[in-house]
Design an enzyme around this catalytic site. Structure first.
Site, mmCIF file in Angstrom:
data_model
loop_
_atom_site.group_PDB
_atom_site.id
_atom_site.type_symbol
_atom_site.label_atom_id
_atom_site.label_comp_id
_atom_site.label_asym_id
_atom_site.label_seq_id
_atom_site.Cartn_x
_atom_site.Cartn_y
_atom_site.Cartn_z
ATOM 1 N N HIS A 29 0.854 -1.188 0.000
ATOM 2 C CA HIS A 29 0.000 0.000 0.000
ATOM 3 C C HIS A 29 0.894 1.243 0.000
ATOM 4 C CE1 HIS A 29 -2.505 -3.225 1.626
ATOM 5 N NE2 HIS A 29 -3.567 -2.535 1.242
ATOM 6 N N PRO A 125 -6.689 -3.371 11.369
ATOM 7 C CA PRO A 125 -8.112 -3.034 11.461
ATOM 8 C C PRO A 125 -8.265 -1.542 11.775
ATOM 9 C CG PRO A 125 -7.620 -5.026 12.700
ATOM 10 C CD PRO A 125 -6.308 -4.409 12.334
ATOM 11 N N GLY A 163 -10.142 6.078 6.936
ATOM 12 C CA GLY A 163 -10.821 4.904 7.467
ATOM 13 C C GLY A 163 -10.847 4.882 8.982
ATOM 14 N N HIS A 266 -4.045 3.982 -3.579
ATOM 15 C CA HIS A 266 -4.091 3.289 -2.290
ATOM 16 C C HIS A 266 -3.206 2.044 -2.309
ATOM 17 C CE1 HIS A 266 -5.793 1.680 1.434
ATOM 18 N NE2 HIS A 266 -6.036 0.550 0.793
ATOM 19 N N GLU A 414 -18.099 0.848 24.633
ATOM 20 C CA GLU A 414 -17.347 -0.371 24.938
ATOM 21 C C GLU A 414 -16.167 -0.586 23.986
ATOM 22 O OE1 GLU A 414 -21.513 -1.020 26.476
ATOM 23 O OE2 GLU A 414 -20.653 -0.333 24.563
ATOM 24 N N HIS A 464 -23.079 -10.483 34.254
ATOM 25 C CA HIS A 464 -24.345 -10.834 33.609
ATOM 26 C C HIS A 464 -24.101 -11.856 32.502
ATOM 27 C CE1 HIS A 464 -25.379 -7.356 35.936
ATOM 28 N NE2 HIS A 464 -26.626 -7.293 35.494
ATOM 29 N N HIS A 476 -29.866 -9.389 26.444
ATOM 30 C CA HIS A 476 -28.800 -9.253 27.429
ATOM 31 C C HIS A 476 -28.334 -10.600 27.989
ATOM 32 C CE1 HIS A 476 -29.767 -5.089 27.089
ATOM 33 N NE2 HIS A 476 -29.110 -4.716 28.160
#
Length: 666
Positions: A29, A125, A163, A266, A414, A464, A476
């Protein structure tokens, strides 16, 4: 008449090392290294604090290549500035199996607390890198508050692409970093108006810079190919009390006439003809992988720009009083303090006689609170669940006004919470905990996967954990998530049955330095199932015989985890009363059991009827049960209702276990 900037040749050195490596590899790249060469030159030659001969220097500035596909930008910089792990031979082996110059930057495996070769985190990622950088900046601010400017005082920089800012985790990071006013976090955005699909107009229309401004960031928009403009912006960013984003307008793949400014810039295939055309266009008269001596020397001199700072820092550490120096060096190395286990051993012993906590997660909260004074380097991030998870207690909030707090209120974010924890662990000097409900582990999963891939010692704490949460219903009730976490390589998944096992799990998790741990706790109370105290950590073997068959030879082995161990114990009582020799095996950590020797595994499992008991799906259990073994658990999603009624509805009861044993024995 045009004048070439005196450092332009340094930027071109980055360009042509990248071009030559990509042409030789026949893939890669080029957009990032060719478009950000001037930005990187300004940063590394004028502003960055680093010392290639000691890549893990604790007070170095951190640099994260969040747009990790542009890895040749980082590899070129590490080679040019003199990092020993990146000789020219490795640059020539870009993307070759076994080369340190991998397709995307990979943090050295097994280096839990230092970037041993100059790569701070594994990136690829998109969005993960800037969120890791955010975690590094939080770690620096906390450690600065604890140890002072003389020992901890550095910046975190991140190279960023479109990105990274389009991924949802990017916006979570922008919002939380702005709220916390992390002034030593600086992003360098490759604002080239292009993504792999084409113009950014295809998918976004907002003003990206305004997104940062409204979140409380300092923003400068500039020409990313103007070294002086970049340097001036970095000077301003380093003085501003807010986190900074430098929007550097660039041309993707600058120098490749056939591709620059286009989507093909790219990662479109580069050929020898492209490399030669670029040499002619930019006036680079040197052959492949050839850096002229004066340019190489300028880069190597840049690599030594912080040598004085490095020596002065070493002297300050050496001059510390013995006790202070020992503590600082312990934290830097990521070592636990002497006798740290005693707190857990005492808790484990007292748990034999203490009434059970009202919630399994509150057991973890009690242990976490007991460790507060023993482990001041422990930081907790929680996603807007302080009350139901209770892991704040004696901690104070880390905030824009109090950097000494060790509890980060992450809000309902999260994903960035998990990535923040990874950045903290990669930074070093911090033991990070990330706390939320197990159903929301999927929001964290990309970060958890990267923690496992990097071998980072992050503790992911979940509450939980099953249908036992009751009336909140199937959204949940994470019936499938434990199985999915167990499928992740290098991830320990621990589901303790009571307070005794919880203490053992915490002990093992804290000692584990080579990868992350998921500690999974019930919402409902976990009555004691271990009634006999032992100094041995039985959980360390992953699974163990809690109760052996008593009425005769073993005919049935009941294997269970977490809250269902008690159900297995109750089923055993019934079977034993009926004359069926039955053993109960608690399996708090499959990953630890899997590495035990064959003889131990056989002694635990027994060559008899085996039944698994877990309020989750069966996936993964057949490795221990066999395909003909029995299973009492979930076959689909849950329902909304009281926990005790749900266990009956889904037939997860002692009576169901007994019936399954009878069926298999018939």
């Amino acid at each position: 008449m045009t004048h070439t900037h005196p450092q332009q040749a340094l930027a071109h050195a980055i360009r042509f090392l990248s071009i030559d490596a990509i042409v030789k590899a026949q893939e890669g790249h080029q957009g990032v290294p060719l478009g950000m060469a001037e930005i990187a030159t300004a940063l590394y030659t004028r502003h960055l604090k680093y010392h290639p001969q000691d890549a893990g220097w604790f007070d170095r500035d951190r640099v994260v290549l969040s747009n990790g596909h542009g890895s040749m930008l980082l590899y070129s910089l590490l080679h040019l500035t003199g990092y020993p792990a990146f000789p020219i031979e490795e640059i020539k082996r870009f993307r070759v199996l076994g080369s340190v110059c991998e397709g995307h930057p990979e943090r050295p495996h097994g280096a839990a607390h230092v970037a041993a070769n100059g790569i701070e985190v594994t990136t690829g990622p998109l969005g993960q890198g800037i969120a890791n950088a955010f975690g590094m900046a939080v770690a620096e601010a906390y450690l600065n508050a604890r140890f002072g400017n003389d020992l901890v005082n550095h910046f975190t920089y991140a190279f960023v692409g479109d990105g990274c800012l389009q991924e949802g985790v990017g916006q979570e990071m922008i919002s939380l970093a702005g709220h916390l006013q992390l002034s030593k976090l600086i992003l360098l955005w490759d604002d080239n108006l292009i993504t792999d699909d084409g113009s950014t107009d295809l998918s976004i229309s907002e003003n990206v810079s305004e997104r940062f401004r409204i979140a409380g960031w300092h923003v400068i928009e500039l020409d990313g190919h103007d070294i002086e403009a970049v340097s001036a912006a970095l000077d301003a960013a380093r003085q501003d009390p807010r986190p900074s984003m430098l929007a550097c307008r660039t041309v993707i793949a600058k120098g490749i006439a056939r591709l620059q400014g286009q989507r093909g810039g790219h990662s479109g295939r580069l050929f020898e003809e492209d490399a030669q055309a670029a040499r002619e266009l930019l006036g680079w008269k040197h052959g492949p992988f050839e850096i002229p001596a004066d340019v190489q020397q300028a880069w190597r001199s840049a690599g030594q720009r912080s040598a004085g700072d490095y020596q002065a820092w070493q002297a300050r550490v050496a001059a510390l009083p013995a006790a202070e120096r020992a503590e600082f060096e312990r934290v830097m190395r990521g070592e636990l303090p002497a006798n740290w286990q005693q707190v857990l051993h005492d808790y484990k012993h007292k748990a034999q006689s203490a009434p059970p906590a009202p919630s399994g997660i509150f057991i973890s909260a009690e242990i976490n609170d007991l460790l507060t004074h023993m482990l001041p380097e422990r930081m907790v991030g929680c996603a807007d669940l302080e009350a139901p998870t209770s892991h704040k207690r004696g901690l104070t909030a880390f905030s824009a006004h109090d950097r000494a707090g060790s509890y980060v209120h992450c809000g309902v974010r999260e994903h960035v919470m998990g990535s923040m924890a990874n950045g903290m662990a990669a930074h070093g000097g911090i033991i990070p905990l990330s706390v939320t409900y197990l159903a929301f582990a999927d929001y964290e999963r990309p970060a958890m996967r990267m923690a496992a891939l990097m071998g980072l010692p992050v503790k992911f704490v979940f509450s939980h954990d099953s249908i036992g949460i009751g009336r909140n219903g199937p959204t949940h009730q994470p019936v499938e998530i434990i199985a999915s976490l167990r499928a992740m390589p290098n991830m320990w998944v621990m589901r303790p049955a009571d307070a005794v096992e919880a203490a053992e799990c915490w002990e093992l998790a804290l000692a584990h330095q080579d990868g992350p741990v998921s500690m999974v706790f019930a919402r409902q109370s976990l009555p004691l199932v271990r009634h006999t105290h032992t100094t041995d950590n039985l959980t360390s073997r992953g699974a163990y015989v809690l109760h052996e068959a008593a009425c005769g030879p073993r005919q049935v082995t009941l294997l269970a985890t977490g809250s269902e161990v008690l159900l297995a114990v109750q089923a055993r009582e019934q079977l034993e009363a009926q004359g069926v020799g039955t053993a109960v095996v608690s399996m708090p950590c499959w990953e630890l059991f899997n590495v035990q020797d064959a003889a131990y595994k056989r002694s635990v499992l027994g060559d008899v009827v085996r039944i698994g008991v877990e309020a989750a799906v069966r996936q993964g259990w057949d490795a221990y049960l066999g395909i003909d073994g029995g299973f009492v658990g979930m076959t689909g999603f849950g329902a909304s209702g009281p926990a005790d009624e749900l266990y009956k509805l889904f037939n997860i009861t002692p009576e169901a276990v007994v019936a399954e044993a009878r069926r298999l024995l018939a």
